[in-house]
Design an enzyme around this catalytic site. Structure first.
Site, PDB file in Angstrom:
ATOM      1  N   LYS A  22       0.669  -1.290   0.041  1.00  8.47           N
ATOM      2  CA  LYS A  22       0.507  -0.036  -0.061  1.00  8.47           C
ATOM      3  C   LYS A  22       1.166   1.241   0.564  1.00  8.47           C
ATOM      4  CE  LYS A  22      -1.513   2.097   3.972  1.00  8.47           C
ATOM      5  NZ  LYS A  22      -1.533   2.875   4.513  1.00  8.47           N
ATOM      6  N   ASN A  23       1.971   1.164   1.126  1.00 12.80           N
ATOM      7  CA  ASN A  23       2.400   2.718   0.857  1.00 12.80           C
ATOM      8  C   ASN A  23       3.888   2.877  -0.236  1.00 12.80           C
ATOM      9  OD1 ASN A  23       0.861   2.983   3.599  1.00 12.80           O
ATOM     10  ND2 ASN A  23       2.933   2.822   4.580  1.00 12.80           N
ATOM     11  N   CYS A 116      -6.448  12.456  11.393  1.00  7.97           N
ATOM     12  CA  CYS A 116      -6.141  11.779  11.336  1.00  7.97           C
ATOM     13  C   CYS A 116      -6.779  10.872  12.562  1.00  7.97           C
ATOM     14  CB  CYS A 116      -6.025  10.507   9.872  1.00  7.97           C
ATOM     15  SG  CYS A 116      -4.042   9.701  11.171  1.00  7.97           S
ATOM     16  N   ARG A 121      -1.708  15.143  11.668  1.00  5.48           N
ATOM     17  CA  ARG A 121      -0.601  14.835  10.820  1.00  5.48           C
ATOM     18  C   ARG A 121      -0.220  16.085  10.537  1.00  5.48           C
ATOM     19  NH1 ARG A 121      -1.432   8.608   9.690  1.00  5.48           N
ATOM     20  NH2 ARG A 121       0.806   9.041   8.285  1.00  5.48           N
ATOM     21  N   ASP A 305       4.343   0.363  12.122  1.00  9.45           N
ATOM     22  CA  ASP A 305       2.881  -0.049  11.105  1.00  9.45           C
ATOM     23  C   ASP A 305       2.907  -1.629  11.597  1.00  9.45           C
ATOM     24  OD1 ASP A 305       2.534   2.559  10.225  1.00  9.45           O
ATOM     25  OD2 ASP A 305       2.843   1.663   8.274  1.00  9.45           O
ATOM     26  N   ARG A 397      -7.984  -0.714   4.541  1.00  9.52           N
ATOM     27  CA  ARG A 397      -7.456   0.314   3.825  1.00  9.52           C
ATOM     28  C   ARG A 397      -6.403   0.482   3.748  1.00  9.52           C
ATOM     29  NH1 ARG A 397      -6.573   4.059   7.389  1.00  9.52           N
ATOM     30  NH2 ARG A 397      -4.502   4.667   5.863  1.00  9.52           N
TER      31      ARG A 397
HETATM   32  C1  UD1 Z   1       4.106   7.119   6.247  1.00 10.39           C
HETATM   33  C2  UD1 Z   1       2.923   5.620   6.116  1.00 10.39           C
HETATM   34  C3  UD1 Z   1       2.406   5.202   7.390  1.00 10.39           C
HETATM   35  C4  UD1 Z   1       3.669   4.657   8.387  1.00 10.39           C
HETATM   36  C5  UD1 Z   1       4.345   6.271   8.384  1.00 10.39           C
HETATM   37  C6  UD1 Z   1       6.066   6.328   9.543  1.00 10.39           C
HETATM   38  C7  UD1 Z   1       2.245   5.802   3.809  1.00 10.39           C
HETATM   39  C8  UD1 Z   1       0.887   6.399   2.360  1.00 10.39           C
HETATM   40  N1  UD1 Z   1       1.969   6.550   4.628  1.00 10.39           N
HETATM   41  O1  UD1 Z   1       3.537   8.275   6.855  1.00 10.39           O
HETATM   42  O2  UD1 Z   1       2.409   3.931   6.921  1.00 10.39           O
HETATM   43  O3  UD1 Z   1       3.201   4.879   9.526  1.00 10.39           O
HETATM   44  O4  UD1 Z   1       4.938   6.690   7.211  1.00 10.39           O
HETATM   45  O5  UD1 Z   1       6.465   5.122   8.659  1.00 10.39           O
HETATM   46  O6  UD1 Z   1       3.250   5.460   3.438  1.00 10.39           O
HETATM   47  N2  UD1 Z   1       5.239  15.064  10.611  1.00 10.39           N
HETATM   48  C9  UD1 Z   1       5.970  15.782  10.966  1.00 10.39           C
HETATM   49  N3  UD1 Z   1       5.425  17.212   9.519  1.00 10.39           N
HETATM   50  C10 UD1 Z   1       5.805  16.795   8.491  1.00 10.39           C
HETATM   51  C11 UD1 Z   1       5.443  15.693   8.096  1.00 10.39           C
HETATM   52  C12 UD1 Z   1       5.877  14.601   9.056  1.00 10.39           C
HETATM   53  O7  UD1 Z   1       6.089  17.011  12.068  1.00 10.39           O
HETATM   54  O8  UD1 Z   1       5.240  17.498   7.596  1.00 10.39           O
HETATM   55  C13 UD1 Z   1       5.936  14.115  11.273  1.00 10.39           C
HETATM   56  C14 UD1 Z   1       4.771  12.879  11.604  1.00 10.39           C
HETATM   57  O9  UD1 Z   1       3.790  13.755  12.277  1.00 10.39           O
HETATM   58  C15 UD1 Z   1       5.235  11.673  12.487  1.00 10.39           C
HETATM   59  C16 UD1 Z   1       5.931  11.831  11.783  1.00 10.39           C
HETATM   60  O10 UD1 Z   1       7.310  12.645  11.686  1.00 10.39           O
HETATM   61  O11 UD1 Z   1       5.141  11.956  13.996  1.00 10.39           O
HETATM   62  C17 UD1 Z   1       6.546  10.566  10.744  1.00 10.39           C
HETATM   63  O12 UD1 Z   1       5.633  11.408   9.808  1.00 10.39           O
HETATM   64  P1  UD1 Z   1       6.154  10.892   8.267  1.00 10.39           P
HETATM   65  O13 UD1 Z   1       7.143  10.012   8.547  1.00 10.39           O
HETATM   66  O14 UD1 Z   1       5.546  11.598   7.513  1.00 10.39           O
HETATM   67  O15 UD1 Z   1       4.815   9.180   7.719  1.00 10.39           O
HETATM   68  P2  UD1 Z   1       4.007   9.523   6.391  1.00 10.39           P
HETATM   69  O16 UD1 Z   1       4.393   9.952   5.333  1.00 10.39           O
HETATM   70  O17 UD1 Z   1       2.566  10.104   6.466  1.00 10.39           O
END
Ligand code: UD1
Length: 417
Positions: A22-23, A116, A121, A305, A397
């Site tokens: 998925k990711n 979410c 997020r 995850d 999902r």
């Molecule tokens: C992706 C995965 C999700 C997984 C996560 C961490 C997908 C679709 N989803 O989510 O399943 O759990 O990686 O491995 O690939 N953060 C900030 N600011 C930002 C972006 C992120 O503070 O602009 C923080 C988030 O709140 C979180 C951490 O960074 O605490 C990790 O987030 P991120 O690596 O961005 O996860 P996703 O890409 O949302």
């Protein structure tokens, strides 16, 4: 919404194939917007988030069709740079379309992603990087509007290796004039798969999988065929299901190196793990051993995850385990439901203390997030009596036919609705 009825106590045995990730597929589907041509994406899992991405692609003007588990996207006729709120709301990770649309149209307007089920997020890292690349970003009235004449390629240092921010920067930089370097990039296998897809379409990206990714911009991309990597979290979930039932199973179409942070924990639980090519065989003891301390971390650390599925396993361990959830705030929601099943888990902030019990007991429980849903189904496989898991919209999902896969392994499980 559907519910799962599980009669626990069956030892799992047999073979199950792991579907596409998925990711990995979600950013690749967004990236199909870039080439203005044909994209043949094989081993695309049939999941709610994939269907949501396809609706967004159609809304942008792309032609999309399925052939078995292959999705064919024709992005030659993209006709808008706008994603309406109703489509954005379906899936938080649709933020990845922002970079893809900017790359193709030089402007993009999408509704702001809200929080979410895992808590807030934020997307500050995505937007900071865009601004550094010379993209104007306006956040007002619940929408984000981006505009750019020319991307100013630069070295971008991420203060945290965000998966989504790394992917968004890769997309924006692919068609820019010049070289962009991401420092402290996310190293997840899904980033490597995005690089592989983009390079197969003619991009010039290197370094994915390490902390530094270099994107040399190209003028355009061409038609492409790509097979999505297998889903390491789904593999981890099946391995956890075997571990909680003292079973012996083999997962096929897996990539053992991607799952190592999880298999090493399962080994510490007393499981024998054997990897050969794309298969992983697990032979679990009657009860798992506890684990002193698991910390969720960016790859190659233990993945957030897989935290919930592993917690179900540890809930029946022969002693006490501790898990620190460092990635997301609200990621212990499954704990209350596990405790309804007789688990003994206490949460304080980001820490969970799991005192193993001999066996869980069947109960009526409800999932509130994706991985929590898998964890509850896994717990039901161990429980004495009947477990009813509601809230399967969350499971859908990220897991294609999880009930059928578990039933093939001998679980007594039935999905209703
Ligand atoms: C992706 C995965 C999700 C997984 C996560 C961490 C997908 C679709 N989803 O989510 O399943 O759990 O990686 O491995 O690939 N953060 C900030 N600011 C930002 C972006 C992120 O503070 O602009 C923080 C988030 O709140 C979180 C951490 O960074 O605490 C990790 O987030 P991120 O690596 O961005 O996860 P996703 O890409 O949302």
């Amino acid at each position: 919404m559907g519910k799962m009825i599980i009669e626990g106590g069956k030892r799992l045995e047999g073979l199950v194939r792991i579907h596409g990730s998925k990711n990995a597929v979600l950013p690749i589907l967004a990236a199909t917007v870039l080439n203005g041509g044909k994209n043949v994406i094989s081993d695309c899992p049939k999941l709610k988030d994939v269907y949501s991405s396809i609706e967004i692609l159609k809304g942008l003007g792309c032609g999309v069709k399925w052939e078995g588990s292959t999705v064919i996207v024709d992005s030659s006729s993209v006709s808008t740079h706008y994603i309406p709120e109703a489509l954005m709301r379906e899936m938080r990770s649709s933020i990845i379309f922002l970079g893809a649309i900017i790359a193709r149209c030089r402007k993009a307007t999408i509704s702001m992603p809200g929080g979410c089920e895992l808590g807030p997020r934020p997307i500050d890292l995505h937007l900071k990087a865009f601004r550094q690349l010379g993209i104007s970003v306006d956040e007002s009235h619940g929408y984000i509007s981006c505009n750019v004449d020319k991307i100013n390629c630069d070295d971008i240092h991420l203060s945290f290796p965000s998966v989504g921010a790394t992917e968004n920067i890769m997309l924006v930089a692919t068609l820019a004039k010049g070289t962009t370097t991401i420092i402290n990039a996310a190293k997840e296998p899904e980033i490597v798969d995005l690089q592989d897809y983009l390079n197969a379409a003619g991009a010039k990206i290197s370094g994915a999988g390490s902390a530094v990714i270099t994107i040399r911009g190209v003028e355009n991309l061409h038609d492409v065929k790509h097979t999505v990597i297998s889903d390491r979290i789904v593999a981890a979930s099946y391995l956890s299901a075997a571990a909680i039932t003292g079973g012996t199973i083999t997962v096929t179409n897996a990539i053992p190196s991607h799952i190592q942070p999880i298999t090493s924990v399962l080994k510490d639980c007393g499981c024998d793990i054997a990897c050969k090519d794309d298969t992983i065989t697990i032979e679990a003891p009657p009860r798992p051993r506890p684990i002193d301390f698991i910390r969720t971390l960016p790859h190659p650390g233990f993945p957030t995850d897989a935290q919930a599925p592993i917690m179900s396993v540890l809930s029946v361990a022969t002693g006490t385990s501790i898990i620190a959830e460092n990635m997301f705030e609200n990621r212990f929601k499954h704990v209350a439901e596990l405790n309804r099943m007789g688990a003994d888990i206490k949460v304080d902030g980001r820490l969970a203390v799991i005192r193993g019990v001999t066996r869980l007991s069947g109960a009526k429980i409800a999932a509130t997030d994706l991985r929590g849903a898998a964890a509850l189904v896994i717990a039901g496989l161990n429980a004495d009596g009947v477990t009813q898991v509601d809230g399967l919209n969350h499971l859908d999902r990220g897991y294609e036919s999880f009930d059928e896969g578990l039933a093939m392994l001998g679980a007594n499980i039935k999905r209703m609705g």
